[in-house]
Enzyme design. Structure first.
Site, PDB file in Angstrom:
ATOM      1  N   GLU A  90       0.338  -1.085  -0.083  1.00 41.11           N
ATOM      2  CA  GLU A  90       0.321  -0.155   0.085  1.00 41.11           C
ATOM      3  C   GLU A  90       0.858   1.443   0.217  1.00 41.11           C
ATOM      4  O   GLU A  90       0.780   1.416   1.198  1.00 41.11           O
ATOM      5  CB  GLU A  90      -0.893   0.290   1.551  1.00 41.11           C
TER       6      GLU A  90
ATOM      7  N   GLU B 159      -4.470  -8.629   0.036  1.00 39.11           N
ATOM      8  CA  GLU B 159      -4.823  -8.369   1.420  1.00 39.11           C
ATOM      9  C   GLU B 159      -7.023  -7.361   1.036  1.00 39.11           C
ATOM     10  O   GLU B 159      -6.665  -7.311   0.589  1.00 39.11           O
ATOM     11  CB  GLU B 159      -4.098  -7.147   2.289  1.00 39.11           C
TER      12      GLU B 159
END
Ligand code: IDC
Length: 373
Positions: free
Chosen positions: A201, A290
């Protein structure tokens, strides 16, 4: 057993049958046709479930022997026989915070009871005893090693995740990332179970795709120097949600790689699903390393409806998925209830989210199972 392993065993079986008399072959085909197994589901683009009969009677000598090298081809992940693979599994919480959840009994439980085929080892770089801040690097490397062994010895793929988060720009710790990935890829070179995720991320308004791309161009060669073929996962901006930006400007000469997309279904809905479809049309190879069905905070209510819409989309596009998180922290994205013994987890320890995942990954209803015990 992994999707790939189930399929390979079935293929081996078929090859032997082809060598014997044709009437036996016909009989065998008949037998196969009458048992709708995991591999059939996988061929349809759905995730695999282990077939207890196959596991018992045709178990490979070691479970790690069942891990086929994986490679991306177009949008699709394939095994060494070029059969499609759709992995499903679980991410640890930051191993920096919950090291006790990295153990073989836990990973075996996830495989045997929870449909897991891949474990992601999330190692924070800056948050909570981060590898690049206040964490003990040797200890963290030891935990990664323990996690890799535990996953591979239980027949599961393992993702080594450089978990940037508050350090939104991966360039901030690029030198450390190069050293780290150089070190681990040397250690695990040629191990078909090991996958490298070079940045969780990327985020921040100045962290655009060109910024992430140039980080990837610096780090990937460190891995390629030791391992030409390992699968590498690369993050996309905006917390792994700007995949369409990557789709317009792919990395070149990076070898075997995919781009990561993350979602939390109570926050991310139609717009983000549309983005994933757009990137799929751009032919971007994607891997959901994720996801959750809570809000993006990791807490709040579970949105099962939006979660199912995501799973349907991933099934349709045959995209692998890894759920957050193997944890007993008191928050909705933990799959275990607070106080769970990480060395001997059981079905009664599952939270609502853990039960939902088990249902989606294995088709089994945990409440019914518990009642029948
Ligand atoms: C969250 C944890 C939470 C912790 C926070 C900061 O669930 O307990 O306080 O990190 O360390 C992500 C991140 C992942 C987050 C998760 C939920 O990759 O580290 O974990 N999330 O917020 N991206 C979107 C959501």
């Amino acid at each position: 057993m992994t999707t790939a392993a189930a399929r390979r065993l079935r293929k081996d079986h078929m090859n032997h049958l082809r060598l014997i008399a044709s009437f036996l072959l016909a009989l065998a085909l008949c037998a196969c046709a009458s048992s709708p197994s995991a591999s059939q589901k996988a061929d349809d683009g759905h995730t695999a479930q282990s077939d207890p009969e196959e596991t018992d009677t045709r178990k490979p000598e070691t479970e790690s022997a069942s891990l086929s090298p994986l490679h991306a081809d177009g949008t699709q992940l394939l095994d060494d026989r070029n059969d499609p693979v759709v992995l499903q599994g679980y991410s640890t919480f930051g191993i920096n915070c919950k090291p006790e959840f990295v153990n073989e009994a836990m990973f075996r439980f996830l495989k045997d009871e929870m449909g897991s085929q891949v474990i992601r080892l999330a190692m924070y770089t800056a948050d909570s005893n981060g590898y690049c801040t206040d964490g003990d690097q040797k200890e963290l490397e030891g935990l990664i090693d323990k996690g890799v062994q535990a996953a591979v010895s239980t027949g599961q793929y393992v993702i080594i995740d450089w978990h940037i988060l508050s350090d939104g720009n991966p360039a901030q710790y690029q030198d450390q990332a190069k050293d780290f990935f150089g070190k681990v890829s040397k250690k695990y070179a040629g191990n078909p179970g090991v996958i490298y995720e070079i940045c969780n991320e990327p985020n921040g308004s100045d962290v655009t795709w060109p910024v992430v791309k140039s980080y990837a161009e610096a780090v990937i060669p460190e891995i390629r120097a030791n391992d030409k073929n390992a699968l590498i996962l690369v993050g996309t901006p905006q917390w792994d949600q700007a995949e369409t930006e990557a789709g317009k400007d792919l990395l070149e000469d990076a070898g075997n790689m995919m781009y990561t997309v993350h979602f939390y279904a109570a926050t991310h809905k139609d717009q983000q699903r549309q983005d994933l479809s757009t990137a799929y049309d751009q032919k971007l190879p994607m891997f959901v390393s994720e996801f959750g069905i809570t809000e993006a905070s990791g807490n709040g209510t579970l949105d099962e409806q939006s979660g199912q819409a995501w799973i349907d989309l991933l099934d349709q596009d045959r995209i692998s998925r890894v759920a957050w998180a193997i944890s007993d922290k008191e928050e909705a994205s933990s799959i275990f209830k607070p106080g769970t013994d990480p060395d001997s987890p059981s079905l009664s320890d599952l939270t609502e989210w853990g039960q939902w995942l088990r249902q989606v990954y294995t088709g089994k209803d945990t409440v019914d199972d518990k009642n029948s015990q």
